[in-house]
Design a protein around this motif. Structure first.
Motif: not given
Length: 232
Positions: A2-9, A74-80, A224-227
């Motif tokens: 998540f933190y990697f996704c946050l930094s990219l965003c 890199f959103i969490e649970t993207l593959d699901q 925010l969804i990822n958070l």
């Protein structure tokens, strides 16, 4: 992750802001007038039609879209989750369309309109996929779920934002004035000759800017969804 996704965003939003600042300042320095998003196209920031005329701004836009697309991956649970996969695909395609929309001038009319359509349609799909994810996340919440928890508050906020961006994109696409976007305002000079100028609000130019901004609003919504998923 998540933190990697946050930094990219965050970096994506920063670069997009830099694109606007550098491009507007550069335009005023060379054209000696303010840039007006209500009736000027994004590609006109490249005032002489070349990439290098607004090189810093253009690079910032490309980097912003690249980082934004990477953050979606890199959103969490993207593959699901199918809705999040749809958000990834539509988000990336909307950004590709937006970049090319900002670079291709109207003298290449067919190509410009084609990438307008890509950006417009996939911006709507981006909003729709985020809306569907949030809607079903709330609808399928287990009995007794605490809707005042951080997770559900964030999901509800994202639901509202995605509805607003979805409706705005839909209104832009369905605007009947878009079919007459090339109509110019007739102006008669003192000597009686006629000239044609753009109206104060030039529908296609303003629509392009609106869609470009909506894409990055959707990107923040996805963050925010990822958070919400991260603190689940």
């Amino acid at each position: 992750m998540f933190y990697f996704c946050l930094s990219l965003c965050i970096c994506s939003i920063v670069f997009f802001t830099c694109y606007l600042i550098f491009s507007f300042v550069n335009f005023k320095a060379h054209e000696h007038k303010d840039y007006r998003i209500q009736n000027m196209f994004p590609y006109e920031l490249n005032f002489d039609g070349t990439f290098k005329s607004n090189a810093i701004g253009n690079i910032c836009l490309i980097v912003a879209c690249a980082l934004g697309a990477a953050s979606l991956a890199f959103i969490e649970t993207l593959d699901q989750n199918g809705y999040l996969i749809f958000a990834l695909i539509s988000g990336i395609l909307s950004m590709v369309g937006a970049i090319l929309m900002c670079f291709i001038p109207l003298r290449f009319l067919k190509e410009h309109i084609f990438f307008d359509v890509i950006a417009f349609i996939f911006s709507l799909m981006f909003s729709l996929s985020l809306f569907l994810y949030c809607f079903f996340e709330i609808y399928e919440a287990p009995a007794g779920a605490n809707f005042l928890s951080s997770k559900y508050i964030l999901t509800i906020v994202c639901l509202i934002v995605s509805i607003l961006t979805m409706l705005t994109s839909f209104i832009v696409i369905m605007n009947p004035k878009l079919t007459r976007w090339g109509n110019l305002k007739e102006e008669i000079k003192d000597d009686g000759t006629k000239t044609y100028i753009r109206s104060k609000w030039f529908v296609l130019a303003f629509s392009e800017w609106l869609i470009l901004i909506l894409i990055f609003i959707n990107l923040v919504c996805a963050l925010l969804i990822n958070l919400a998923i991260f603190i689940k």
